[in-house]
Design an enzyme around this catalytic site. Structure first.
Site, PDB file in Angstrom:
ATOM      1  N   GLU A 190       1.013  -0.831   0.439  1.00 15.78           N
ATOM      2  CA  GLU A 190      -0.052  -0.290   0.069  1.00 15.78           C
ATOM      3  C   GLU A 190       1.050   1.277  -0.379  1.00 15.78           C
ATOM      4  O   GLU A 190       0.761   1.904   0.672  1.00 15.78           O
ATOM      5  CB  GLU A 190      -0.811  -0.151   1.263  1.00 15.78           C
ATOM      6  CG  GLU A 190      -1.918  -0.947   1.220  1.00 15.78           C
ATOM      7  CD  GLU A 190      -2.362  -1.260   2.347  1.00 15.78           C
ATOM      8  OE1 GLU A 190      -2.378  -0.466   3.305  1.00 15.78           O
ATOM      9  OE2 GLU A 190      -3.674  -2.055   3.099  1.00 15.78           O
ATOM     10  N   TYR A 250       0.894  14.452   0.948  1.00 15.16           N
ATOM     11  CA  TYR A 250       0.619  14.692   2.369  1.00 15.16           C
ATOM     12  C   TYR A 250       0.987  16.430   1.740  1.00 15.16           C
ATOM     13  O   TYR A 250       1.433  17.107   2.391  1.00 15.16           O
ATOM     14  CB  TYR A 250       1.348  14.072   3.035  1.00 15.16           C
ATOM     15  CG  TYR A 250       1.242  12.467   3.393  1.00 15.16           C
ATOM     16  CD1 TYR A 250      -0.034  12.482   3.648  1.00 15.16           C
ATOM     17  CD2 TYR A 250       2.534  11.761   2.765  1.00 15.16           C
ATOM     18  CE1 TYR A 250      -0.268  10.959   3.259  1.00 15.16           C
ATOM     19  CE2 TYR A 250       2.032  10.282   2.888  1.00 15.16           C
ATOM     20  CZ  TYR A 250       0.311  10.086   2.813  1.00 15.16           C
ATOM     21  OH  TYR A 250       0.715   9.032   3.182  1.00 15.16           O
ATOM     22  N   GLY A 272       2.465   4.806  -0.676  1.00 17.47           N
ATOM     23  CA  GLY A 272       2.097   6.485  -1.599  1.00 17.47           C
ATOM     24  C   GLY A 272       2.834   7.368  -1.272  1.00 17.47           C
ATOM     25  O   GLY A 272       3.160   7.791  -2.630  1.00 17.47           O
ATOM     26  N   ARG A 273       2.895   8.024  -0.436  1.00 17.60           N
ATOM     27  CA  ARG A 273       4.116   8.405  -0.369  1.00 17.60           C
ATOM     28  C   ARG A 273       5.119   8.248  -1.948  1.00 17.60           C
ATOM     29  O   ARG A 273       5.749   8.650  -2.727  1.00 17.60           O
ATOM     30  CB  ARG A 273       4.574   9.083   0.486  1.00 17.60           C
ATOM     31  CG  ARG A 273       6.201   9.723   1.029  1.00 17.60           C
ATOM     32  CD  ARG A 273       6.811  10.145   2.441  1.00 17.60           C
ATOM     33  NE  ARG A 273       6.263   9.379   3.443  1.00 17.60           N
ATOM     34  CZ  ARG A 273       5.733  10.402   4.221  1.00 17.60           C
ATOM     35  NH1 ARG A 273       5.754  12.001   3.856  1.00 17.60           N
ATOM     36  NH2 ARG A 273       4.947  10.346   5.614  1.00 17.60           N
ATOM     37  N   CYS A 332      -0.543  33.856   9.586  1.00 15.84           N
ATOM     38  CA  CYS A 332      -0.343  34.912  11.332  1.00 15.84           C
ATOM     39  C   CYS A 332       0.166  33.750  12.072  1.00 15.84           C
ATOM     40  O   CYS A 332      -0.593  33.549  12.882  1.00 15.84           O
ATOM     41  CB  CYS A 332      -1.101  36.103  11.270  1.00 15.84           C
ATOM     42  SG  CYS A 332      -0.184  37.029  12.578  1.00 15.84           S
TER      43      CYS A 332
END
Length: 459
Positions: A299, A399, A301-302, A370
């Site tokens: 699995e 991400y 992703g990154r 800010c």
């Protein structure tokens, strides 16, 4: 024609040349500056504006194929289920669907996104500790490939829902092997104190209980020990060895085990890390689980999406303090939150050819939000960057956009897909009007103009 690249300031950070050389989708041109594949990033900025996420379709394909080749080369019967939480843009999902990727999802929203992109539920794994009843019903109606159960309470819920629908839910038990993947504390998932999975010592008995419940088809065990794992494959080997031990025990008790879900988490080099290649991960799976003769699942992703994206931003101004130079960009922590949330390091490259070749000095790169935490880098070696110059935050394909917010009433950035010499906007920039479009005032809060003391009366 390639532009000459200077050696940056001495220190631990990679040079501009190092950063570009390690990322095949990027190149420096003497006239056009920084390119993504064959498209100048300056052209995207002119036509789309900034901040903008830019994704490389070629990188997505190349990395998926590299992982597929590593698994095949190890002789594994393996399926790859892309973790949609890393980047769920429809264009990204469609590129990967065309490569034969399945999906790993953690919500009904991600299931709908992957279905819309052409990834069938029959190639999709539903993970996560807090699946809601309506989400489970949707997944079962769509014919989900696998549901990873993470607690005894969830298994009871799955049994009741599936039996009530006249179905048998395909359930794998997510086992926590109590292995330290030596990654950031906020993205570790395989230690005893983490919220994920079933304690290793409790898993065998719970699997047996699950097999006896109505509405459940037990199909195997799963694990996931963390994200951005870069220190070799020792943690993987330790975790998978424990899974192999468990599978043998379950089989010995006459319980069915159809497959093993190995999770994801393989890291990428944001700075100068040297994560293991996919061949090393495939070798660890083969060495620990190969003799079981079972299909395995991954699995990622990154590892697939991270290097495929940059966040393109413009310089608002340079501020010279007493001791520090600040480069203020139009991108902010609401766009790319990883530096603020994880103390994450992202490479930063100037886009123009002259800036790529100019002398560098230390600068803090910050955004306009800010918050003091709206800081991308401290003491980074960068050239003079006057207002309007472009910079690219590297390895932002995972991400990044998915974790964006509208904090400070800042509209969400546009997203662009590059494929060779062509590019297209795959999510338009949000407008200020969009931010207000879905808000509603209760009937008792009618607009009242001029109530502030000293306010000018309406014209």
């Amino acid at each position: 024609m390639a532009a000459p690249l200077p050696v940056a300031l001495e220190g631990a950070d990679p040079t501009f040349a190092d950063l570009i050389a390690a990322r095949p989708a990027l190149s420096a041109h003497a006239l056009d500056g920084l390119l993504m594949e064959e498209v100048p990033l300056a052209r995207i900025a002119r036509e789309v504006g900034t901040p903008t996420w830019v994704y490389s379709a070629g990188t997505l394909r190349r990395r998926f194929r590299a992982l597929r080749a590593a698994l095949d080369g190890a002789g594994l019967r393996a399926s790859i289920h892309y973790a949609a939480k890393a980047n769920d843009n429809q264009a990204v999902l469609r590129v990967l669907a065309a490569e034969g990727a399945g999906a790993d999802i953690v919500s009904a929203g991600e299931l709908r996104a992957t279905l819309a992109a052409g990834i069938p539920a029959g190639a999709t794994v539903f993970s996560g500790v807090g699946k809601q009843p309506d989400e489970i019903r949707l997944a079962l109606r769509e014919g989900i490939f696998q549901i990873n159960a993470e607690s005894a309470e969830e298994i009871e819920m799955l049994s009741a829902i599936a039996a009530g629908m006249g179905l048998r839910a395909p359930v794998a038990l997510r086992v926590n092997p109590d292995v330290d993947a030596r990654t950031h504390a906020k993205i570790t998932t395989g230690k005893a104190e983490n919220k994920f999975g079933i304690a290793f010592g409790d898993a065998h008995a719970l699997y047996a209980q699950m097999a006896a419940l109505p509405g459940i088809r037990p199909i195997g065990i799963a694990t996931h020990i963390g994200s951005q794992i870069t220190e070799g494959v020792a943690a993987y080997r330790a975790a998978y060895a424990r899974l192999a031990e468990m599978v043998r025990g379950l089989r010995g008790a006459g319980l069915p085990v159809e497959r093993v879900d190995c999770g994801g988490g393989l890291g990428i080099p944001y700075r100068d890390e040297a994560p293991p290649p996919p061949e090393a991960l495939a070798g660890a799976i083969k060495a620990t689980l190969g003799e079981l003769g079972l299909p395995v699942m991954l699995e990622p992703g990154r590892w697939i999406a991270g290097p495929a994206g940059v966040l393109l931003a413009s310089v608002v101004l340079q501020k010279q303090g007493h001791a520090r130079r600040f480069v203020v960009a139009d991108a902010a922590m609401n766009d790319l939150v990883r530096p603020a949330m994880y103390e994450a390091w992202h490479g930063i490259l100037p886009v123009s050819p002259s800036a790529l070749a100019a002398p560098c000095s230390p600068a803090d790169v910050v955004g306009p939000v800010c918050e003091t935490g709206d800081t991308f880098a401290r003491g980074r070696a960068l050239p003079a960057l006057p207002p309007g110059d472009l910079i690219a935050f590297l390895d932002a394909g995972a991400y990044g956009a998915v974790m964006s917010s509208t904090y400070n009433a800042r509209p969400l950035a546009a997203e662009v897909l590059v494929d060779g010499a062509r590019f297209a906007v795959v999510r338009p920039r949000q407008t200020p009007e969009d931010l207000l479009a879905h808000q509603r005032l209760p009937e008792w809060l009618t607009p009242a103009a001029g109530t502030f003391p000293g306010a000018a009366p309406p014209a």
